[in-house]
Design an enzyme around this catalytic site. Structure first.
Site, mmCIF file in Angstrom:
data_model
loop_
_atom_site.group_PDB
_atom_site.id
_atom_site.type_symbol
_atom_site.label_atom_id
_atom_site.label_comp_id
_atom_site.label_asym_id
_atom_site.label_seq_id
_atom_site.Cartn_x
_atom_site.Cartn_y
_atom_site.Cartn_z
ATOM 1 N N ASP A 88 -5.393 20.842 11.182
ATOM 2 C CA ASP A 88 -6.527 20.696 10.228
ATOM 3 C C ASP A 88 -5.894 21.170 8.853
ATOM 4 O OD1 ASP A 88 -8.639 20.793 8.329
ATOM 5 O OD2 ASP A 88 -9.950 21.604 9.920
ATOM 6 N N TYR A 133 -5.972 -6.077 3.594
ATOM 7 C CA TYR A 133 -7.366 -5.665 2.988
ATOM 8 C C TYR A 133 -8.166 -6.985 2.407
ATOM 9 C CZ TYR A 133 -6.149 -0.664 3.324
ATOM 10 O OH TYR A 133 -5.674 0.707 3.591
ATOM 11 N N TYR A 169 0.875 -1.187 0.153
ATOM 12 C CA TYR A 169 0.058 0.023 -0.183
ATOM 13 C C TYR A 169 0.882 1.159 0.018
ATOM 14 C CZ TYR A 169 -3.098 3.853 1.893
ATOM 15 O OH TYR A 169 -3.820 4.628 1.957
ATOM 16 N N ASP A 175 -3.521 10.778 1.886
ATOM 17 C CA ASP A 175 -3.525 9.360 2.584
ATOM 18 C C ASP A 175 -4.933 9.886 3.836
ATOM 19 O OD1 ASP A 175 -3.183 6.802 3.199
ATOM 20 O OD2 ASP A 175 -1.999 7.149 4.919
ATOM 21 N N GLU A 194 -8.342 -7.667 -0.379
ATOM 22 C CA GLU A 194 -8.868 -7.109 -1.775
ATOM 23 C C GLU A 194 -8.154 -6.514 -2.727
ATOM 24 O OE1 GLU A 194 -12.319 -4.752 -0.515
ATOM 25 O OE2 GLU A 194 -10.945 -3.594 0.842
#
Length: 347
Positions: A247, A343, A167, A268, A345
């Site tokens: 933020d 995952y 990933y 991400d 998948e």
């Protein structure tokens, strides 16, 4: 049991009755004229079975039992074996398919069941709760898997495991990019995986900032996800990186106003929203805002990397691609599919 012919409900009921009666189970039968039978069998210890007979040829047996020892599980298997044998005797070669599903373990000390992005239920080989805390923003879990190592789960969403370098490599460009001497902005990435891998590549400066990035996520990961983040989360500043717990939206606006530009922006923050109604989903609006702001701080020849979503969510992925044509500036894009181990998948 999926039959090759219609089911004789009375015959099935009479054939299986003795098996449940041998277990000392009390029977209750419900009969619907055109919709078959439902028989329930209850044992004194609270165990029970449901027998659902559909006239079109589907017979379902569900058994619930509280068994925390091997002997109890063996008793359940023996009961189901008898049901299967009796059904085969009754229908001879007219059973198209028999499927026995493994037991779902409810109420366990460790929760082993987590959904995939496209809504399938996966049972993980979780054997330990490493970390479980509620922050002001979310629930944070780090669970240990025999296969995948420690897994970070945020509010029920599997984020990243120690096994998931694929990933991180993919969201960095799959080894095709030269980060040497480059300015990099990471949005999100609280597990520290991307930051750890990029710092190895000698960038000029990496700035990591996210929307409501959670200090407790960082604290949990730097202690329990060190195979993923190394030591980069031990300090919020390093020789070539800084982590801002702010933020990201006002930070992006400030950078755009200051004219600060990056060679790479890596988002991400969140996967592509699953909803296929962007006009009704504030998550899509947030995603478009992040995209627009990111383009304003990206150099003309810069690259923006982000994760997509499960490959089965074709409508959501197509809709995301449509958002790219609505940005204030033209962009070109490419995509890559990788298998992320934890995952279970393609992503």
């Amino acid at each position: 049991f999926f039959l090759n012919l219609t089911a004789d409900c009375n015959a099935v009921l009479k054939a299986l009755q003795p098996i449940f009666q041998e277990q000392g189970m009390t029977e209750t039968v419900h009969n619907w004229e055109d919709h078959g039978y439902l028989a329930t069998y209850v044992k004194k210890n609270g165990s029970f079975a449901n027998l659902r007979i559909h006239p079109h040829g589907l017979v379902l047996v569900d058994l619930q039992s509280y068994n925390d020892h091997m002997k109890g599980r063996e008793e359940v298997d023996q009961l189901l074996n008898k049901v299967e044998e009796r059904m085969k005797e009754l229908f001879h070669g007219n059973i198209k398919r028999v499927k026995r599903l493994p037991a779902i373990l409810r109420g366990g000390v460790i929760d082993r069941y987590w959904p995939t992005a496209d809504g399938r239920l996966v049972e993980y080989d979780i054997d330990e709760v490493v970390y479980d805390e509620d922050s002001p923003f979310q629930n944070i879990k780090i669970l240990h898997s025999k296969q995948f190592g420690n897994i970070l789960i945020l509010s029920g969403d599997v984020n990243l495991a120690e096994s998931d370098l694929a990933y991180t490599q993919a969201i960095m460009g799959s080894g095709k990019e030269d980060y040497t001497g480059k300015e990099v902005l990471i949005l999100g990435g609280g597990d520290g995986g991307i930051l750890y891998e990029i710092v190895k590549l000698k960038p000029k400066m990496v700035t990591m900032v996210a929307s409501n990035i959670d200090q407790m996520v960082i604290d949990g990961c730097k202690k329990y996800m060190r195979k993923t983040c190394g030591d980069v989360l031990d300090n919020l500043k390093g020789e070539c990186y800084q982590v801002l717990i702010e933020d990201c939206i006002p930070v992006l606006k400030r950078y755009a106003k200051e004219g600060r530009m990056f060679d790479y922006v890596i988002n991400d923050l969140t996967a592509v929203p699953i909803s296929t109604s962007p006009e009704e989903d504030s998550t899509w609006e947030f995603l478009r805002l992040i995209l627009d702001l990111s383009m304003k701080v990206l150099k003309q020849d810069g690259k923006y990397f982000t994760q997509g979503n499960c490959i089965n969510l074709t409508d959501a992925l197509t809709l995301y691609e449509e958002q790219l044509s609505r940005l204030y500036c033209p962009v070109e894009f490419s995509k890559e599919t990788v298998c992320v181990p934890s995952y279970m998948e393609l992503y």
